[in-house]
Design a protein around this motif. Structure first.
Motif, short mmCIF file in Angstrom:
data_model
loop_
_atom_site.label_atom_id
_atom_site.label_comp_id
_atom_site.label_asym_id
_atom_site.label_seq_id
_atom_site.Cartn_x
_atom_site.Cartn_y
_atom_site.Cartn_z
N LEU A 426 -1.08 1.34 -3.41
CA LEU A 426 0.35 1.59 -3.57
C LEU A 426 0.71 1.77 -5.03
N ARG A 427 -0.04 1.15 -5.93
CA ARG A 427 0.17 1.35 -7.37
C ARG A 427 -0.18 2.79 -7.74
N HIS A 428 -1.30 3.27 -7.20
CA HIS A 428 -1.66 4.68 -7.41
C HIS A 428 -0.62 5.60 -6.78
N SER A 429 -0.11 5.19 -5.61
CA SER A 429 0.89 6.02 -4.93
C SER A 429 2.15 6.15 -5.78
N HIS A 430 2.57 5.06 -6.42
CA HIS A 430 3.77 5.11 -7.25
C HIS A 430 3.56 6.03 -8.45
#
Length: 505
Positions: A426-430
């Motif tokens: 989710l950090r990569h997604s953001h």
């Protein structure tokens, strides 16, 4: 070579004793001899230097200290003074991967061939290339210190550039990280809340997807740092092998204030209210999120246990579980007997006692909440095989069936949203989301807690207009995901999401 040194009204002779060390020509009483001319001082210094060199050649070289790798690694580890998380990782690398192969070898006898053979054996055992690279880095660090201490002439763990096969180097590259969209974040958050039975996991997943905060920063987010239009990252909680949740600075000291759009600030304000005023016992601080499930030791709390109810009602613990989870499956007389035993003993279910664990555990959250929410499947965990999350079909998107025989009562299961997605994904997604918005690199780095030391970054600055534009982009993405979710179903079993899906919200 000896030389003369001018001391104002006289010259003195100086000569080399050892690398970086010099002596002065002196008489038998140790008093410096003063020469009238430079030439005389040079000649005397040359004679003394020759004597020193002859004396050093006559003395035998002291034997280097010899010690096994196991003994040296233990001494080396005890001499480190680093963060608790780093010390834990070093211990794990040494005890689990280096000592089994190198413990009995003398430090000065370890060869590059032996290290390469060890690396191949670790690879054959199925370990990831990135993990093996990390363990070899620890070995390199230990042997580098051995070189500095004179125990070795060189470091055999050093990798020489440009050597070895070109083909196959791609095995050292990590697989591409799985990311998801704004709608994916929303759907995974909803499922995680359905699995946990509370709103906390919904807010946490959305917060991670829309701020890019690290896992430890989410777990360690204190209520006092949730502000009307921002979240302040002041610390993180790092889970040690002992089970202790160690409070420490964020990674790379990435203290920062993360702007939050109005809708996210509203979600966080609601979570602050749900979190209550009670501080955790381990740190004495109010955290925004608590763990899910019974706290460690809750089974040892005073009061009746499920087995006590079973004995009093003269039934099995499975029957008591059925009465608690699906009373319709139990005969009326039996159910009445069990309910009377519950009332007489004052039995309180662990989850109803309010004794949740103080903090999420990384593995537990990923295994039993996030992974099944993202894929629709519980992962393989011995002795259980991987299996779909059993669902009761209504209301949409389905309620996880619980208790004994849940699989036989299942009416549907979830389709995967993003196979392979992890909480860190989710950090990569953001970050990917901001790339799509065209967010300036300086603002992205600030938000992610990264530091760019380039000249270009030094001359870039974040403006109010940039922040406002990003908040608008995040709000649009959120509203679009809510609209897409309404098309699937106008309501949700998750209370906080159901309120957001109502018209006008």
């Amino acid at each position: 070579m000896g030389f003369a040194e001018n001391r104002g009204d006289y010259w003195r002779g100086r000569y080399k004793i050892a690398p970086g060390k010099y002596g002065t020509v002196a008489d038998i009483n140790g008093k410096t001899i003063r020469y009238r001319t430079k030439r005389a001082a040079e000649k005397a210094a040359a004679v003394e230097e020759e004597k020193a060199l002859t004396s050093s050649r006559a003395m035998p070289e002291p034997e280097a200290e010899r010690i096994t790798f196991g003994d040296y690694a233990s001494t080396w580890y005890d001499g480190q003074d680093l963060a608790a998380s780093t010390m834990q990782n070093y211990r794990r690398h040494i005890e689990e991967h280096l000592l089994p192969n190198f413990e009995s070898l003398m430090v000065d006898e370890i060869t590059k061939g032996e290290i390469d053979a060890w690396e191949r054996s670790e690879r054959e055992r199925g370990y990831a290339a990135s993990s093996i690279k990390t363990w070899r880095g620890t070995l390199h660090l230990i042997l580098a210190d051995a070189v500095d201490e004179g125990m070795r002439d060189s470091n055999p763990a050093t990798r020489r550039r440009g050597r070895g096969k070109r083909a196959g180097r791609s095995r050292n590259r990590a697989s591409e990280k799985v990311v998801t969209s704004a709608l994916g974040v929303l759907l995974i958050a909803e499922r995680a809340a359905l699995l946990s039975g509370r709103d906390d996991e919904f807010v946490a997943v959305v917060l991670k997807g829309y701020t890019g905060m690290r896992w430890g920063e989410i777990v360690g987010l204190e209520a006092e740092f949730v502000r009307p239009a921002s979240v302040r990252v002041e610390s993180q909680l790092y889970e040690l092998d002992s089970g202790e949740m160690h409070r420490c600075p964020p990674k790379d000291d990435s203290y920062r204030t993360i702007d939050s759009p109005g809708w996210l600030s509203g979600l966080l304000a609601g979570q602050v209210t749900r979190a209550g005023e009670k501080p955790c016992e381990c740190h004495g601080l109010r955290y925004l999120f608590s763990g899910h499930g019974a706290a460690n030791g809750a089974a040892r709390r005073p009061g009746a246990k499920l087995v006590d109810v079973a004995r009093a009602a003269e039934v099995s613990t499975g029957t008591v579980s059925n009465v608690l989870n699906r009373p319709g499956a139990v005969a009326e007389a039996t159910r009445a007997r069990v309910e009377k035993a519950i009332a007489d003993l004052g039995y309180i279910r662990a989850w109803a006692s309010g004794e949740n664990a103080a903090h999420w555990r990384r593995n537990g959250f990923a295994t039993w909440l996030f992974h099944p929410a993202a894929t629709g499947w519980y992962p393989k965990k011995a002795p259980e095989e991987a299996r779909p999350v059993p669902l009761l079909a209504s209301p949409w998107p389905g309620i996880p069936a619980r208790g004994r025989g849940a699989a036989s009562r299942a009416e549907s299961c979830w389709l995967p949203i993003a196979r392979g997605l992890t909480p860190h994904g989710l950090r990569h997604s953001h970050k990917t989301m901001m790339d799509g918005f065209g967010t300036p690199p300086k603002l992205k780095d600030e938000r992610m807690g990264h530091e760019d030391g380039s000249v270009q970054a030094r001359y870039s600055h974040v403006t109010t207009e940039m922040r406002r534009a990003l908040m608008g982009d995040l709000t649009n993405a959120w509203e679009d995901s809510l609209a897409a979710r309404r098309e699937l179903s106008p309501g949700s079993p998750v209370k906080v999401l159901d309120a957001l899906l109502r018209p006008g919200c």
